[in-house]
Write a protein that holds these residues in place. Structure first.
Motif, PDB file in Angstrom:
ATOM      1  N   ASN A  24      32.425  44.474  60.881  1.00  0.00           N
ATOM      2  CA  ASN A  24      31.497  45.519  60.643  1.00  0.00           C
ATOM      3  C   ASN A  24      31.733  46.357  61.973  1.00  0.00           C
ATOM      4  O   ASN A  24      31.135  47.541  62.199  1.00  0.00           O
ATOM      5  CB  ASN A  24      30.124  44.895  60.960  1.00  0.00           C
ATOM      6  CG  ASN A  24      29.944  44.031  59.813  1.00  0.00           C
ATOM      7  OD1 ASN A  24      30.259  44.397  58.634  1.00  0.00           O
ATOM      8  ND2 ASN A  24      29.145  43.026  59.749  1.00  0.00           N
ATOM      9  N   ILE A  25      32.517  45.961  63.006  1.00  0.00           N
ATOM     10  CA  ILE A  25      32.386  47.072  63.983  1.00  0.00           C
ATOM     11  C   ILE A  25      33.761  46.769  64.878  1.00  0.00           C
ATOM     12  O   ILE A  25      34.400  45.666  65.042  1.00  0.00           O
ATOM     13  CB  ILE A  25      31.327  46.489  65.267  1.00  0.00           C
ATOM     14  CG1 ILE A  25      31.130  47.139  66.417  1.00  0.00           C
ATOM     15  CG2 ILE A  25      31.831  45.004  65.773  1.00  0.00           C
ATOM     16  CD1 ILE A  25      29.913  46.930  67.320  1.00  0.00           C
ATOM     17  N   SER A  26      34.276  47.934  65.464  1.00  0.00           N
ATOM     18  CA  SER A  26      35.637  48.254  66.033  1.00  0.00           C
ATOM     19  C   SER A  26      35.257  47.610  67.283  1.00  0.00           C
ATOM     20  O   SER A  26      34.464  47.803  68.022  1.00  0.00           O
ATOM     21  CB  SER A  26      36.227  49.467  65.731  1.00  0.00           C
ATOM     22  OG  SER A  26      35.365  50.235  66.447  1.00  0.00           O
ATOM     23  N   VAL A  27      36.850  47.645  67.956  1.00  0.00           N
ATOM     24  CA  VAL A  27      36.908  47.237  69.437  1.00  0.00           C
ATOM     25  C   VAL A  27      36.449  48.564  70.197  1.00  0.00           C
ATOM     26  O   VAL A  27      35.982  48.508  71.305  1.00  0.00           O
ATOM     27  CB  VAL A  27      38.350  46.968  69.823  1.00  0.00           C
ATOM     28  CG1 VAL A  27      38.424  46.582  71.278  1.00  0.00           C
ATOM     29  CG2 VAL A  27      38.716  45.948  69.119  1.00  0.00           C
ATOM     30  N   GLU A  28      36.824  49.799  69.724  1.00  0.00           N
ATOM     31  CA  GLU A  28      36.325  50.970  70.322  1.00  0.00           C
ATOM     32  C   GLU A  28      34.871  51.042  70.458  1.00  0.00           C
ATOM     33  O   GLU A  28      34.278  51.465  71.593  1.00  0.00           O
ATOM     34  CB  GLU A  28      36.771  52.518  69.672  1.00  0.00           C
ATOM     35  CG  GLU A  28      38.365  52.230  69.505  1.00  0.00           C
ATOM     36  CD  GLU A  28      38.969  51.882  68.282  1.00  0.00           C
ATOM     37  OE1 GLU A  28      38.425  51.118  67.668  1.00  0.00           O
ATOM     38  OE2 GLU A  28      40.104  52.136  68.292  1.00  0.00           O
ATOM     39  N   GLU A  29      34.096  50.815  69.558  1.00  0.00           N
ATOM     40  CA  GLU A  29      32.478  50.851  69.708  1.00  0.00           C
ATOM     41  C   GLU A  29      32.057  49.762  70.553  1.00  0.00           C
ATOM     42  O   GLU A  29      31.139  49.969  71.443  1.00  0.00           O
ATOM     43  CB  GLU A  29      32.137  50.637  68.276  1.00  0.00           C
ATOM     44  CG  GLU A  29      30.593  50.926  68.072  1.00  0.00           C
ATOM     45  CD  GLU A  29      30.097  51.009  66.790  1.00  0.00           C
ATOM     46  OE1 GLU A  29      28.947  51.086  66.758  1.00  0.00           O
ATOM     47  OE2 GLU A  29      30.863  50.651  65.792  1.00  0.00           O
ATOM     48  N   GLN A  56      20.483  41.779  68.704  1.00  0.00           N
ATOM     49  CA  GLN A  56      21.418  40.551  68.806  1.00  0.00           C
ATOM     50  C   GLN A  56      22.901  40.747  68.628  1.00  0.00           C
ATOM     51  O   GLN A  56      23.536  40.334  69.498  1.00  0.00           O
ATOM     52  CB  GLN A  56      21.062  39.698  67.601  1.00  0.00           C
ATOM     53  CG  GLN A  56      21.789  38.329  67.749  1.00  0.00           C
ATOM     54  CD  GLN A  56      21.734  37.482  66.425  1.00  0.00           C
ATOM     55  OE1 GLN A  56      20.940  37.981  65.441  1.00  0.00           O
ATOM     56  NE2 GLN A  56      22.243  36.273  66.531  1.00  0.00           N
ATOM     57  N   MET A  57      23.187  41.880  67.885  1.00  0.00           N
ATOM     58  CA  MET A  57      24.654  42.373  67.896  1.00  0.00           C
ATOM     59  C   MET A  57      25.164  43.042  69.093  1.00  0.00           C
ATOM     60  O   MET A  57      26.349  42.661  69.683  1.00  0.00           O
ATOM     61  CB  MET A  57      24.988  43.199  66.674  1.00  0.00           C
ATOM     62  CG  MET A  57      24.953  42.556  65.329  1.00  0.00           C
ATOM     63  SD  MET A  57      25.854  41.122  65.066  1.00  0.00           S
ATOM     64  CE  MET A  57      27.373  41.859  64.779  1.00  0.00           C
ATOM     65  N   VAL A  58      24.327  43.615  69.430  1.00  0.00           N
ATOM     66  CA  VAL A  58      24.640  44.328  71.101  1.00  0.00           C
ATOM     67  C   VAL A  58      24.816  43.385  71.983  1.00  0.00           C
ATOM     68  O   VAL A  58      25.774  43.392  72.686  1.00  0.00           O
ATOM     69  CB  VAL A  58      23.579  45.639  71.151  1.00  0.00           C
ATOM     70  CG1 VAL A  58      23.688  46.109  72.745  1.00  0.00           C
ATOM     71  CG2 VAL A  58      23.422  46.540  70.280  1.00  0.00           C
ATOM     72  N   SER A  59      23.940  42.526  72.261  1.00  0.00           N
ATOM     73  CA  SER A  59      23.898  41.565  73.272  1.00  0.00           C
ATOM     74  C   SER A  59      25.255  40.711  72.963  1.00  0.00           C
ATOM     75  O   SER A  59      25.914  40.187  73.845  1.00  0.00           O
ATOM     76  CB  SER A  59      22.723  40.780  73.330  1.00  0.00           C
ATOM     77  OG  SER A  59      22.811  39.774  74.086  1.00  0.00           O
TER      78      SER A  59
END
Length: 95
Positions: A24-29, A56-59
């Motif tokens: 769901n999320i790239s390393v760049e993000e 929760q995902m941000v943390s």
């Protein structure tokens, strides 16, 4: 931070730090979220709205990046070499 520095950090975190993109999320993000939190001293809630992710995902991703950066400490932090007593360099004669 300019683009070249961002890509250097991204490359180090990806190759040496071992960070991988998830479904769901790239390393760049992940790196962008990490740098936003550190550089602008933003709260988790603000980053959540800016990047359209849950708190929760941000943390979770912040801690993943932090662990990768800590694994790279030997690249970022260089241990100083002590100056010898009989150093002939004029910069150190006062010490």
């Amino acid at each position: 931070m300019d683009r070249a520095s961002f890509h250097k950090l991204y490359h180090l975190v990806r190759t040496i730090g071992g960070l991988k993109s998830s479904r769901n999320i790239s390393v760049e993000e992940k790196v962008a979220m990490f740098l936003t939190i550190l550089s602008h001293h933003t709260k988790n809630r603000c980053v959540k709205f800016r990047f359209k992710r849950s708190g929760q995902m941000v943390s979770k991703h912040f801690h993943h990046i932090l662990n990768c950066i800590l694994r790279l400490h030997y690249i970022f932090l260089v241990q100083a070499k002590p100056v010898d007593e009989d150093s002939s360099d004029a910069r150190w004669w006062k010490f």
